[in-house]
Design a protein around this motif. Sequence first.
Motif, PDB file in Angstrom:
ATOM      1  N   LYS A  82     -12.189  -6.384  94.590  1.00 22.43           N
ATOM      2  CA  LYS A  82     -13.520  -6.386  95.209  1.00 22.43           C
ATOM      3  C   LYS A  82     -14.221  -5.049  95.049  1.00 22.43           C
ATOM      4  O   LYS A  82     -15.445  -4.991  94.857  1.00 22.43           O
ATOM      5  CB  LYS A  82     -13.405  -6.744  96.698  1.00 22.43           C
ATOM      6  N   TYR A  83     -13.473  -3.955  95.141  1.00 21.19           N
ATOM      7  CA  TYR A  83     -14.112  -2.633  95.147  1.00 21.19           C
ATOM      8  C   TYR A  83     -13.955  -1.894  93.818  1.00 21.19           C
ATOM      9  O   TYR A  83     -14.251  -0.708  93.724  1.00 21.19           O
ATOM     10  CB  TYR A  83     -13.519  -1.780  96.272  1.00 21.19           C
ATOM     11  N   SER A  84     -13.494  -2.593  92.778  1.00 25.93           N
ATOM     12  CA  SER A  84     -13.301  -1.932  91.476  1.00 25.93           C
ATOM     13  C   SER A  84     -14.593  -1.832  90.685  1.00 25.93           C
ATOM     14  O   SER A  84     -14.645  -1.133  89.672  1.00 25.93           O
ATOM     15  CB  SER A  84     -12.260  -2.705  90.653  1.00 25.93           C
ATOM     16  N   GLU A  85     -15.627  -2.576  91.145  1.00 26.55           N
ATOM     17  CA  GLU A  85     -16.921  -2.594  90.463  1.00 26.55           C
ATOM     18  C   GLU A  85     -16.784  -3.041  89.013  1.00 26.55           C
ATOM     19  O   GLU A  85     -17.471  -2.544  88.106  1.00 26.55           O
ATOM     20  CB  GLU A  85     -17.586  -1.214  90.537  1.00 26.55           C
ATOM     21  N   LYS A  89     -15.336   2.299  93.509  1.00 27.92           N
ATOM     22  CA  LYS A  89     -16.136   3.196  94.341  1.00 27.92           C
ATOM     23  C   LYS A  89     -15.296   4.090  95.236  1.00 27.92           C
ATOM     24  O   LYS A  89     -15.788   5.102  95.731  1.00 27.92           O
ATOM     25  CB  LYS A  89     -17.128   2.395  95.178  1.00 27.92           C
ATOM     26  N   GLY A  90     -14.031   3.733  95.477  1.00 28.29           N
ATOM     27  CA  GLY A  90     -13.164   4.566  96.309  1.00 28.29           C
ATOM     28  C   GLY A  90     -13.521   4.506  97.784  1.00 28.29           C
ATOM     29  O   GLY A  90     -14.382   3.729  98.217  1.00 28.29           O
ATOM     30  N   ILE A  91     -12.874   5.373  98.544  1.00 30.30           N
ATOM     31  CA  ILE A  91     -13.063   5.434  99.997  1.00 30.30           C
ATOM     32  C   ILE A  91     -13.563   6.820 100.370  1.00 30.30           C
ATOM     33  O   ILE A  91     -13.057   7.831  99.860  1.00 30.30           O
ATOM     34  CB  ILE A  91     -11.743   5.134 100.741  1.00 30.30           C
ATOM     35  N   LEU A  92     -14.548   6.868 101.240  1.00 28.99           N
ATOM     36  CA  LEU A  92     -15.052   8.168 101.689  1.00 28.99           C
ATOM     37  C   LEU A  92     -13.958   8.960 102.395  1.00 28.99           C
ATOM     38  O   LEU A  92     -13.092   8.399 103.078  1.00 28.99           O
ATOM     39  CB  LEU A  92     -16.247   7.962 102.633  1.00 28.99           C
ATOM     40  N   LYS A  93     -14.010  10.271 102.255  1.00 30.08           N
ATOM     41  CA  LYS A  93     -12.992  11.134 102.844  1.00 30.08           C
ATOM     42  C   LYS A  93     -12.920  10.970 104.355  1.00 30.08           C
ATOM     43  O   LYS A  93     -11.843  10.937 104.948  1.00 30.08           O
ATOM     44  CB  LYS A  93     -13.287  12.588 102.482  1.00 30.08           C
TER      45      LYS A  93
END
Length: 450
Positions: free
Chosen positions: A360-363, A387-391
Amino acid sequence: MKIRNRLTLISSLTFGFVFIIASVLIYFAFYNSSEKVVFKELQKTCLLSAIYYLEKDELPHYEHSAIKEQFEENIQNDIVRVYDLNNVIVYGEKEADRNINPTNLNFIRKNKKLSFKSNNHFYYGIFYNDNQGDFVVFVKTKSEVFKSQTNRLLVIMIVVLFGGLFLIFLLSRLLSNIAYRPITNVINQVNSMELSSLDDPILSSNTNDEVQELIATFNNLLSRLSDTFAIQKNFINYVSHEFKTPLASISGNLEVFAQKDRTPEEYQKVTSEALENVYHIEEILNNLMMLSGLKTIHQENETFRIDETVWDINDQIFETHEKQEIGIDLDVKNEELLSVKGNEVQIRLALYNLIENAVKYSEGNPIKISLSEVNNQLQIIIEDYGKGILKEDLNYIQQTFYRGKNVGNIKGSGIGLSLATIIFKQNNIQFAIHSEENSGTRITLLFPKL
């Protein structure tokens, strides 16, 4: 009873008990020592009296005069009696003493000496052989000085005891107040807390003792309570939002649908949309029930092949995401490591959630799943380049119902990752997550040895 009062009482009682025991030992030691000193002095006086009365005819005049001076100096408070073989007083005090009887005299003739005390006097007697015959010399002295010394010591000890108890009471009170001060500080901080301030920890006393441990434990409890309240709040927001959208869609479609007759194709379309929303609600409820069950129900473990599970999940993901590229790299020389022990259904669900999140989040970027061995243990890495995860979200991303701030319009419930975390913990699988914004996420799983 408060801790301060209890500490003061225990300290005072302990001091009192120890002091009384020490005082009793000191008193009896002094008493016995003083008795020995008195009898030793009486023994010297007995011998001096015997020489004075019985050796007068054998000593030169000057020597006897010196003996006389010593005798008169030592005999001031003592009474001397010299008995012959017939138990008749031949020298000294002529008045008989009822405490000196034939039994005592015969005992001295046999054992050479005798010492004893009556209510108010000390007695000491010795056997003395002289050219005039065999004699028994008895010396008696009053016990007033002895009693005065022992009574004085007893009074001093009683005064010291009560003075010490009073001083210990004051010191214990002072020390208990000092020792209790951090606890008082904790109580005041706890009493001033409100629901909105649970995130504020209790200030540490930096005493490196049990109070410090108590504060750390309480802060840990506050942190868990704060997280629980946050979860409850997120739960309410989540349920209201997730249920409201499909329910609004269902009710809206049905209201529009009921306004006029529809074609079979329109019936089919509305029915499909309503079923899709119902399935979405059902999925949410199933996730919630499973999350609750995982925390309360312990299921038995079994041994299964984890690589087969990964391939099955890959096939399942492909059915809904045909264009998604997923690479599986198997680099395990010891095939026994691929057999893991745990709850297969739960571990399968957790892996599915992780791989689905990566998709889902791999874009649209490729996803890589690696199975390798590290220190004779199986390691699985799930890596995407999305998109990764915010710090700032990394510390909370595993909490139930929490979703990252950068998820955008991607659908999700905030349950999958927390569900996986609980499953891995229950099955003793080490779980680590590393992510950077706009670079992707890397999840590492380390399975225990069989």
